[in-house]
Design an enzyme around this catalytic site. Structure first.
Site, mmCIF file in Angstrom:
data_model
loop_
_atom_site.group_PDB
_atom_site.id
_atom_site.type_symbol
_atom_site.label_atom_id
_atom_site.label_comp_id
_atom_site.label_asym_id
_atom_site.label_seq_id
_atom_site.Cartn_x
_atom_site.Cartn_y
_atom_site.Cartn_z
ATOM 1 C CB CYS A 38 -1.114 0.075 0.980
ATOM 2 S SG CYS A 38 -1.890 1.593 1.231
ATOM 3 C CB CYS A 41 0.998 1.618 4.662
ATOM 4 S SG CYS A 41 -0.736 0.906 4.690
ATOM 5 N N GLY A 161 -15.915 2.959 -6.970
ATOM 6 C CA GLY A 161 -14.541 3.440 -7.647
ATOM 7 C C GLY A 161 -13.355 3.490 -7.029
ATOM 8 C CG HIS A 168 -7.924 7.448 -0.607
ATOM 9 N ND1 HIS A 168 -8.095 6.128 -0.524
ATOM 10 C CD2 HIS A 168 -8.238 7.640 -1.822
ATOM 11 C CE1 HIS A 168 -8.624 5.524 -1.776
ATOM 12 N NE2 HIS A 168 -8.540 6.780 -2.557
ATOM 13 C CD GLN A 170 -9.651 10.508 -5.605
ATOM 14 O OE1 GLN A 170 -9.054 11.014 -6.695
ATOM 15 N NE2 GLN A 170 -10.347 9.190 -5.525
#
Length: 338
Positions: A38, A41, A161, A168, A170
């Protein structure tokens, strides 16, 4: 470089961004507090662009520090952006068509160092950090006069999506106001012209009085399953105080907003078996002044079914769970059979 093209029939703009196809699509519901691959991370900071905004870990005994992170939240430029700061906002004719450079900003808010701690699992202060980060970034981005609209959104789960499961959200800033937003603002303005009131303020009064679709409420916010819900278990969160711009919301209100988000997402997770969802902040264009007819709000849309041919062809939505039933199920803590 991305470009933006205008549909001559509907007047909507479409982003053409071939670079987005290169982004990793490694979504999987890992368990535990981290994933070796990831990029969000702790220990993998070099796999993302540098932080443009961050909040430090609160103390050395925190879970974040134990995993090698000196941060509790980071904001980075999207490595595979839909829009980029380069270019200009000049319309260029191509025969009957219009196009412009794909100018804008695309940022990722890495909400926590902890790989599996989603919003509903965070404490109020952690969610408040995220909300205040949204406000801070919008206010910074809108200093660029080329930017007309800033959209904040969160995709949770593969069906919504998301390509990575690490918590997280956006932020995409663009040089025009999306047609969907224009339609919403125009509809609100028409309502005020006809009835002399803000439609969202009227929704607040109506839902608080009838309570059939009420999902959660605190001193400053109300969460409802909207009367004409497009999607099963769709939820709107509205501030009780009229304000058209999210980025102008008072800092003191953020813990209450964090609390109602946490509660709503927790109810959805319990009743819908952790279904995917989209969370979107609806607000006025950033260069516009405060207005009396529009009211910022959040919309949460679980992804329980696919939008199919009828919906795409007509613009109608078919919702199989009445909002009154959805509110009842969520408030009773019942499991909904998907």
């Amino acid at each position: 470089m991305p470009e933006i093209r205008k549909d001559p029939v509907f007047g909507r703009w479409v982003i053409i961004a071939s670079g987005r196809s290169l982004r990793p699509n490694q979504f999987r519901m890992e368990t535990g507090e981290g994933a070796r691959s990831c990029p969000f991370c702790p220990g993998h900071e070099a796999e993302t662009p540098p932080s443009i905004y961050s909040l430090p870990a609160e103390n050395k005994k925190s879970s974040a520090q134990k995993r090698g992170a000196d941060w509790r939240l980071r904001v980075v430029l999207n490595k595979y952006p839909a829009l980029t700061p380069e270019g200009d906002t000049i319309n260029r004719a191509e025969g009957i068509y219009d196009r412009m450079d794909g100018m804008g900003f695309h940022e990722v808010v890495i909400e926590t160092p902890l790989h599996s701690r989603q919003m509903e699992d965070m404490d109020i202060s952690g969610i408040t950090d995220i909300l205040q980060t949204y406000v801070s970034r919008i206010n910074e981005i809108k200093k660029d006069g080329r930017i007309k609209y800033v959209m904040v959104f969160k995709n949770y789960g593969a069906r919504a999506g998301a390509s990575l499961s690490h918590p997280h959200s956006q932020i995409i800033a663009m040089p025009m106001t999306p047609i969907r937003v224009v339609q919403e603002i125009n509809g609100a303005e028409d309502y005020r012209r006809a009835r002399g009131a803000c439609v969202f303020c009227d929704i607040l009064r109506e839902e608080a009085a009838c309570k059939k679709r009420l999902v959660s409420e605190n001193e400053n916010f109300l969460a409802v399953a909207p009367y004409a819900s497009r999607f099963s278990f769709e939820i709107w969160i509205l501030p009780k105080k009229h304000l058209s711009h999210f980025e102008n919301a008072e800092t003191a209100l953020m813990p209450d907003l964090a609390g109602i988000i946490k509660g709503v997402l927790g109810k959805l997770k319990h009743s819908l078996a952790d279904s995917s969802y989209n969370l979107i902040v609806h607000t006025m264009p950033v260069q516009d002044p405060e207005v009396p007819h529009y009211h910022w709000h959040m919309e949460i849309m679980p992804k329980m079914s696919l939008v199919a041919g009828f919906e795409w062809g007509t613009g109608f939505y078919i919702n199989t769970v009445p909002p009154e039933d959805a509110a009842g199920i969520l408030n009773a803590g019942k499991k909904y059979k998907l």
